[in-house]
Design a protein around this motif. Sequence first.
Motif, PDB file in Angstrom:
ATOM      1  N   PHE A  73      -2.166  -4.554   9.321  1.00  0.00           N
ATOM      2  CA  PHE A  73      -2.718  -3.647   8.334  1.00  0.00           C
ATOM      3  C   PHE A  73      -2.138  -3.987   6.968  1.00  0.00           C
ATOM      4  O   PHE A  73      -1.125  -4.675   6.868  1.00  0.00           O
ATOM      5  N   TYR A 113      -1.975  -2.242   2.674  1.00  0.00           N
ATOM      6  CA  TYR A 113      -2.129  -1.055   1.847  1.00  0.00           C
ATOM      7  C   TYR A 113      -2.892  -1.390   0.583  1.00  0.00           C
ATOM      8  O   TYR A 113      -2.786  -2.484   0.036  1.00  0.00           O
ATOM      9  N   ASN A 129      -3.172   3.774   0.436  1.00  0.00           N
ATOM     10  CA  ASN A 129      -3.825   4.019   1.722  1.00  0.00           C
ATOM     11  C   ASN A 129      -3.665   2.817   2.639  1.00  0.00           C
ATOM     12  O   ASN A 129      -3.690   1.670   2.184  1.00  0.00           O
ATOM     13  N   LYS A 130      -3.555   3.090   3.914  1.00  0.00           N
ATOM     14  CA  LYS A 130      -3.364   2.049   4.922  1.00  0.00           C
ATOM     15  C   LYS A 130      -4.729   1.621   5.477  1.00  0.00           C
ATOM     16  O   LYS A 130      -5.555   2.466   5.823  1.00  0.00           O
ATOM     17  N   TYR A 131      -4.949   0.306   5.544  1.00  0.00           N
ATOM     18  CA  TYR A 131      -6.210  -0.253   6.041  1.00  0.00           C
ATOM     19  C   TYR A 131      -5.937  -1.261   7.155  1.00  0.00           C
ATOM     20  O   TYR A 131      -4.954  -2.007   7.094  1.00  0.00           O
ATOM     21  N   LYS A 176      -0.775  -1.941  -3.983  1.00  0.00           N
ATOM     22  CA  LYS A 176      -0.579  -1.363  -2.648  1.00  0.00           C
ATOM     23  C   LYS A 176      -0.265   0.126  -2.715  1.00  0.00           C
ATOM     24  O   LYS A 176      -0.470   0.852  -1.750  1.00  0.00           O
ATOM     25  N   GLU A 221       7.671  -0.029   3.833  1.00  0.00           N
ATOM     26  CA  GLU A 221       6.437   0.183   4.577  1.00  0.00           C
ATOM     27  C   GLU A 221       5.256  -0.565   3.964  1.00  0.00           C
ATOM     28  O   GLU A 221       4.268  -0.831   4.637  1.00  0.00           O
ATOM     29  N   TYR A 222       5.338  -0.876   2.685  1.00  0.00           N
ATOM     30  CA  TYR A 222       4.218  -1.482   1.973  1.00  0.00           C
ATOM     31  C   TYR A 222       4.279  -3.012   1.921  1.00  0.00           C
ATOM     32  O   TYR A 222       3.427  -3.643   1.360  1.00  0.00           O
TER      33      TYR A 222
END
Length: 164
Positions: free
Chosen positions: A9, A11, A15-17, A111, A162-163
């Motif tokens: 995934f 960002y 938002n996470k994609y 991101k 996280e990004y």
Amino acid sequence: MEKVVINRFVYFKGNKYNLYYKIGKKKKLEIKDNDIIITGLQYHTSHFRSILFDFYKKEVEKEIVNLMLDVEYNFKEVKMPKIKVKYLKNGLYGTYNKIKNEVTISSFLAKLDFKYIKVVLYHEFVHLFEMSHNDRFFEIFEDKLKDGPSLDDEFKKIKLIEYL
């Protein structure tokens, strides 16, 4: 050709994609629902990554254009620096080069929620008045961007790992 799931995934705008790659005749990036689909000319991770990073760069550039009327108004007393966007290493989000009168903003910011682009842009523009991160710097920052200190605190609390 079917999209290929790569079990990954990314960002964009906070938002996470889900990330998908596929091969096609033209390079492109599409956002559909919760998916980012990158079409490349060859199946190679670095090729798809360059398409994604080019997309991030263009999106940050567009957001900076949207912010510039406000920035120019708030910094009318100084000569506007050249602004460029590129991927910055070492965890930097922006830099100001006094000799070149140039602000560089990291494409990494694509991101995150785009409100942080404004925080970083204003932060770098405050360096036109004060190079050091001292009390004067933060007084100017707060004067130029009223919600800057709260946004800056919010920005610092993001778990950026996280990004990545």
